[in-house]
Design an enzyme around this catalytic site. Structure first.
Site, mmCIF file in Angstrom:
data_model
loop_
_atom_site.group_PDB
_atom_site.id
_atom_site.type_symbol
_atom_site.label_atom_id
_atom_site.label_comp_id
_atom_site.label_asym_id
_atom_site.label_seq_id
_atom_site.Cartn_x
_atom_site.Cartn_y
_atom_site.Cartn_z
ATOM 1 N N HIS A 157 2.778 2.173 12.945
ATOM 2 C CA HIS A 157 1.788 3.053 13.508
ATOM 3 C C HIS A 157 2.451 3.623 14.714
ATOM 4 O O HIS A 157 1.463 3.925 15.676
ATOM 5 C CB HIS A 157 0.504 2.385 13.742
ATOM 6 C CG HIS A 157 -0.372 1.828 12.621
ATOM 7 N ND1 HIS A 157 -1.678 1.208 12.734
ATOM 8 C CD2 HIS A 157 0.194 1.417 11.254
ATOM 9 C CE1 HIS A 157 -1.764 0.818 11.301
ATOM 10 N NE2 HIS A 157 -0.736 0.719 10.548
ATOM 11 N N HIS A 215 0.742 -1.454 0.086
ATOM 12 C CA HIS A 215 0.038 -0.009 0.056
ATOM 13 C C HIS A 215 0.769 1.111 -0.020
ATOM 14 O O HIS A 215 1.976 1.234 0.510
ATOM 15 C CB HIS A 215 -1.123 -0.110 1.153
ATOM 16 C CG HIS A 215 -0.546 -0.076 2.591
ATOM 17 N ND1 HIS A 215 0.089 0.892 3.208
ATOM 18 C CD2 HIS A 215 -0.237 -1.221 3.487
ATOM 19 C CE1 HIS A 215 0.335 0.710 4.597
ATOM 20 N NE2 HIS A 215 0.195 -0.748 4.437
ATOM 21 N N ASP A 233 6.279 0.383 7.331
ATOM 22 C CA ASP A 233 4.679 -0.019 6.948
ATOM 23 C C ASP A 233 4.271 1.218 6.088
ATOM 24 O O ASP A 233 3.667 2.295 6.321
ATOM 25 C CB ASP A 233 3.777 0.277 8.072
ATOM 26 C CG ASP A 233 2.461 -0.178 7.923
ATOM 27 O OD1 ASP A 233 2.341 -0.898 6.951
ATOM 28 O OD2 ASP A 233 1.644 -0.098 8.893
ATOM 29 N N GLU A 258 -5.334 1.550 2.100
ATOM 30 C CA GLU A 258 -5.075 0.312 2.951
ATOM 31 C C GLU A 258 -5.439 0.527 4.419
ATOM 32 O O GLU A 258 -6.091 -0.131 5.240
ATOM 33 C CB GLU A 258 -3.778 -0.387 2.681
ATOM 34 C CG GLU A 258 -3.866 -1.619 3.394
ATOM 35 C CD GLU A 258 -3.361 -1.752 4.766
ATOM 36 O OE1 GLU A 258 -3.360 -2.820 5.558
ATOM 37 O OE2 GLU A 258 -2.924 -0.742 5.466
ATOM 38 N N GLU A 259 -4.828 1.685 4.962
ATOM 39 C CA GLU A 259 -5.057 2.159 6.409
ATOM 40 C C GLU A 259 -6.532 2.506 6.860
ATOM 41 O O GLU A 259 -6.609 2.346 8.094
ATOM 42 C CB GLU A 259 -4.017 3.045 6.669
ATOM 43 C CG GLU A 259 -2.733 2.985 6.282
ATOM 44 C CD GLU A 259 -2.042 1.611 7.509
ATOM 45 O OE1 GLU A 259 -2.856 1.185 8.213
ATOM 46 O OE2 GLU A 259 -0.771 1.431 7.261
ATOM 47 N N GLU A 267 4.115 -6.103 3.758
ATOM 48 C CA GLU A 267 3.753 -5.641 5.018
ATOM 49 C C GLU A 267 4.933 -5.909 6.044
ATOM 50 O O GLU A 267 5.588 -7.125 5.686
ATOM 51 C CB GLU A 267 2.723 -6.058 5.631
ATOM 52 C CG GLU A 267 1.311 -5.552 4.762
ATOM 53 C CD GLU A 267 0.781 -4.076 5.281
ATOM 54 O OE1 GLU A 267 1.741 -3.535 5.907
ATOM 55 O OE2 GLU A 267 -0.258 -3.571 4.712
ATOM 56 N N ASP A 325 -0.265 4.064 1.162
ATOM 57 C CA ASP A 325 -0.474 5.226 2.192
ATOM 58 C C ASP A 325 0.078 4.855 3.365
ATOM 59 O O ASP A 325 0.693 3.763 3.677
ATOM 60 C CB ASP A 325 -2.128 5.081 2.471
ATOM 61 C CG ASP A 325 -2.738 3.756 2.795
ATOM 62 O OD1 ASP A 325 -2.108 2.793 2.328
ATOM 63 O OD2 ASP A 325 -3.740 3.776 3.388
HETATM 64 ZN ZN LIG Z 1 0.732 -1.721 6.355
#
Ligand SMILES: [Zn+2]
Length: 385
Positions: free
Chosen positions: A355, A79, A111, A143-144, A168, A81
């Site tokens: 995150h 992803h 990530d 994706e997030e 990932e 984003d």
């Molecule tokens: Zn991710």
């Protein structure tokens, strides 16, 4: 190759092209710049590029790049984003790569924008003429938040790679299973009135109290009836996440809402879990006709399982040096899998850093990831027949 950045420079450009996804409008950003950046690099590498606008998003795009021709081959997916960031908890600028303590710090380093820098690096060492089967690179949007990019891609594409790797952060361990995720709001519509005359109203909090009792029984039922020991939390989960209702002590509460999240095990469809919920609430719905409704808060993410035995998983275990495993978080894997390819999640860095403020990717990942990607491309695109 001309105009292609070195690994560090590619990573720097990806991190400093912000592409935050958020359900909050003031955080949410488009990803056009990073998609254009990736497209230009893969075009220089000889790939053919297709970009698709993802409907029902705030100007977001997917990119599919293809090198070589024919059927099958390898798909490397990720992803484009990132999540939002908490600036005052970062010790460096999250939107720039800072190299310190043998680590690259920056939002998306693990990530998972870093994965694309690795793919570019690996592809520089490739000659398109060597490929017997195609190599695909997919960069998705959102994706997030909603997984809208991967959802739309899987519905609109007819490519059928033999195998797919979603990069990932798994510390390069092949992940072959994860839980699904869904969030719902349970709404109880009562009837407000003066607190001195309870008979004139219907108290939504009192009905919600019974709803909660039912949900706690359902939680136990799920834990007792469904188990998968590959997970550290071995059963499906049900979490009571947020509640609000009423406004004043002297009014009968007319409206109450409860937000819950449920995580299914592989082998359990979203519909199965939703039926468990509606069945459990059925007696209350009959007792209070028209007063209890269940709304989906956002589209659910299915659970994922790549079934064993699989030659692809054995190859991934052998080349990565890690046993296959299950994780608790959701990914785009169930959508990619619908293309008809064997699918795993396997990428550099650790989910523990994702995150989080001061997200990083260790220098020690560089050599391992580069070798793994080259070996995978060699096996599924160059030596494949
Ligand atoms: Zn991710």
């Amino acid at each position: 190759m001309k105009n292609l950045p070195a690994f560090n420079e590619a990573l720097q450009k990806l991190i400093s092209s912000p592409s935050i996804s958020s359900t909050h409008e003031n955080w949410d950003q488009g990803n056009e710049d990073i998609i254009n950046l990736l497209s230009s690099w893969f075009e220089t590498l000889g790939f053919s590029i297709s970009i698709q606008k993802v409907p029902n998003t705030r100007n977001k795009f997917n990119m599919l790049a293809k090198l070589g021709s024919g059927e099958g081959g390898l798909l490397l997916a990720g992803h484009s984003d990132t999540v939002p960031f908490d600036e005052n908890k970062w010790q460096s600028n999250p939107l720039s790569v800072t190299e310190k303590d043998n680590k690259f710090f920056g939002l998306g380093t693990c990530d998972m924008k870093g994965f694309f820098a690795f793919i570019v690096q690996a592809c520089k060492q490739l000659d398109a003429k060597q490929l017997n089967k195609p190599l695909y690179v997919l960069a998705t949007a959102d994706e997030e938040t909603t997984m809208a990019g991967a959802r739309f891609f899987s519905q609109t594409q007819d490519i059928k790679p033999d195998v797919a790797i979603i990069g990932e952060p798994t510390n390069l361990a092949p992940v072959v299973m994860h839980k699904g995720h869904m969030s719902h709001r349970i709404i109880v519509e009562g009837q407000s009135g003066h607190s001195s005359k309870p008979s004139l109203g219907v108290n939504a909090i009192e009905i919600m109290y019974q709803v909660i009792g039912t949900l706690l029984s359902l939680k136990n039922l799920l834990a007792n009836n469904y188990q998968n020991t590959a997970f550290d939390v071995t059963s499906p989960t049900l979490n009571l996440g947020a509640i609000k209702g009423g406004d004043n002590a002297n009014r009968i509460c007319g409206h109450c809402e409860l937000d819950i999240d449920m995580r299914s095990l592989p082998g359990m469809t979203d519909n199965e879990l939703i039926s468990c919920l509606t069945e459990a609430l059925k007696p209350l719905a009959e007792k209070y006709p028209g007063r209890i409704t269940i709304d989906e808060l956002h589209p659910s993410s299915p659970s994922f399982e790549q079934t064993l035995p699989s030659e692809f998983i054995e190859t991934a275990e052998h080349l990565s040096g890690h046993k296959c495993c299950a994780v608790n978080y959701a990914t785009e894997a169930p959508f990619i899998q619908t293309l008809g390819c064997q699918t795993i999640v396997m990428g550099p860095g650790s989910i523990d850093q994702a995150h989080q403020p001061n997200e990083f990717l260790s220098f020690s990942e560089i050599k391992k990831t580069d070798t793994l990607l080259i070996n995978m491309i060699t096996k599924y695109c160059i030596n494949a027949n």
